[in-house]
Write an enzyme that holds these catalytic residues in place. Structure first.
Site, PDB file in Angstrom:
ATOM      1  N   CYS A 167      67.267  -0.700 -10.969  1.00  0.00           N
ATOM      2  CA  CYS A 167      67.931  -1.783 -10.875  1.00  0.00           C
ATOM      3  C   CYS A 167      67.213  -2.634 -12.349  1.00  0.00           C
ATOM      4  O   CYS A 167      66.551  -2.293 -13.282  1.00  0.00           O
ATOM      5  CB  CYS A 167      66.682  -3.074 -10.212  1.00  0.00           C
ATOM      6  SG  CYS A 167      66.349  -4.510  -9.753  1.00  0.00           S
ATOM      7  N   GLY A 178      62.936  -6.413  -8.537  1.00  0.00           N
ATOM      8  CA  GLY A 178      63.179  -5.549 -10.288  1.00  0.00           C
ATOM      9  C   GLY A 178      62.166  -4.467 -10.119  1.00  0.00           C
ATOM     10  O   GLY A 178      62.913  -4.016 -11.168  1.00  0.00           O
ATOM     11  N   GLY A 196      62.903  -1.524  -8.943  1.00  0.00           N
ATOM     12  CA  GLY A 196      63.502   0.018  -9.013  1.00  0.00           C
ATOM     13  C   GLY A 196      64.437   0.676  -9.878  1.00  0.00           C
ATOM     14  O   GLY A 196      63.980  -0.012 -11.192  1.00  0.00           O
TER      15      GLY A 196
END
Length: 346
Positions: free
Chosen positions: A186, A181, A183
């Site tokens: 993301c 999570g 990124g």
């Protein structure tokens, strides 16, 4: 249900405290690392920064550019076998030390991987990549891949907790990819509520991996060179970058024009853009867990790499680490409420 009350930290929650140093110049700092692996008999030397296996980052062109600086690229999994064969016939010498073949965990993925190695046996690294590395099927695929390729270096992920790092290493992985999570493209944390602050994930997972003789990659969450330094300071052996390497000549991604200025598309591999491109759309049983953005075109990646490596060398001089390997031992993190003076930031 239970609650863990210990505070978990991300890159923005800390800074690195400076220490006395005998170094006179950044030029005295060596960023090269040498690694032996838990299962593979191979050894690796290079600068342990990686381009992510996204089709708007981890391209053959990126691999050629980064390998010249001894940086690594996890090639995205959507190249065909023919693409790999063409690349192999034209690639520079020793590039096999700086690239990984990425794969999913389906039977079709396994067959494609076998074909790539059949035609290109010189390749050394496999990156087994799924968004959720906690499934039993994933660990079984790692075991199967290790049995099939005993000499290859296997990267597997993504996970964020020590016990799963240990399980993947014991299943045959040499290096475990850490991050759920963080990124820039993301949306897993938004869509699912699942995740783990990246700095704490690195600290906990590195401790687990190093206890067994394995390594970890910090994957995601770095937005500035200082974050990369913090990842290494926290114990990461490698740091994988997506957004920081997007938007370049070598990055891939559709080139578009807005208001007379060039941009490149950059998207998460679980985004609707990626799924429509590669698998015909978002399946009815799932949701998109990535976003699509337009990144201003940034020219050749060489300038960005110089900025990243220069910042990392500077970090080492601030804490007296002559080699990147020493950075973790010389890092003390301090908790902070702010990182920078933003008076002139828009």
């Amino acid at each position: 249900m239970r609650i863990e009350y210990d505070i978990k930290l991300g890159f923005k929650d800390v800074m690195i405290r400076p220490k006395r140093s005998t170094l006179k110049s950044r030029s005295e700092v060596s960023l090269e690392r040498e690694f032996k692996f838990l299962h593979s008999p191979l050894e690796w030397t290079g600068i342990p920064i990686m381009a992510a296996n996204m089709d708007t980052v981890g391209t053959f062109e990126m691999a050629k550019a980064l390998s010249e600086k001894q940086l690594f690229t996890a090639i995205h999994k959507h190249y065909s076998i023919t693409d790999w064969n063409v690349f192999s016939s034209n690639c520079p010498e020793n590039i096999e030390n700086y690239i990984a073949v990425s794969t999913g965990i389906s039977q079709q993925d396994s067959e494609k991987l076998a074909s790539i190695f059949k035609f290109n046996p010189y390749l050394k690294f496999i990156c087994i990549d799924v968004a959720n590395g906690y499934s039993e099927h994933f660990a079984e695929f790692v075991k199967k891949t290790r049995a099939q390729y005993p000499d290859k270096v296997i990267i597997a992920g993504n996970v964020v907790t020590g016990e799963m790092v240990e399980e993947l290493l014991l299943s045959g992985a040499d290096i475990v990819k850490v991050g759920i999570g963080p990124g820039s493209v993301c949306t897993t944390r938004v869509k699912t509520g699942v995740g783990y602050p990246q700095l704490s994930a690195i600290i906990e997972c590195a401790d687990a991996a190093h206890g067994l003789g394995g390594q970890i990659i910090s994957d995601g969450g770095c937005t500035i060179p200082g974050d990369i330094a913090k990842a290494f300071g926290a114990g990461a052996d490698f740091v994988m970058l997506g957004g920081m390497l997007a938007g370049h000549t070598e990055s891939g991604g559709e080139l578009i024009e807005k208001n007379g200025k060039p941009y490149r598309k950059f998207y998460g591999m679980s985004s609707s853009t990626a799924m429509e491109k590669h698998v015909g759309g978002v399946a009815e049983y799932r949701a998109s867990e990535g976003k699509t953005v337009e990144v201003p075109y940034r020219g050749d990646v060489e300038n960005t790499v110089q900025d990243i490596l220069g910042g990392l060398r500077s970090t080492c001089t601030y804490v007296g680490a002559q080699r990147l390997k020493e950075l973790t031992k010389r890092t003390t993190f301090i908790r902070v409420n702010e990182q920078e003076n933003r008076v002139y930031n828009e």
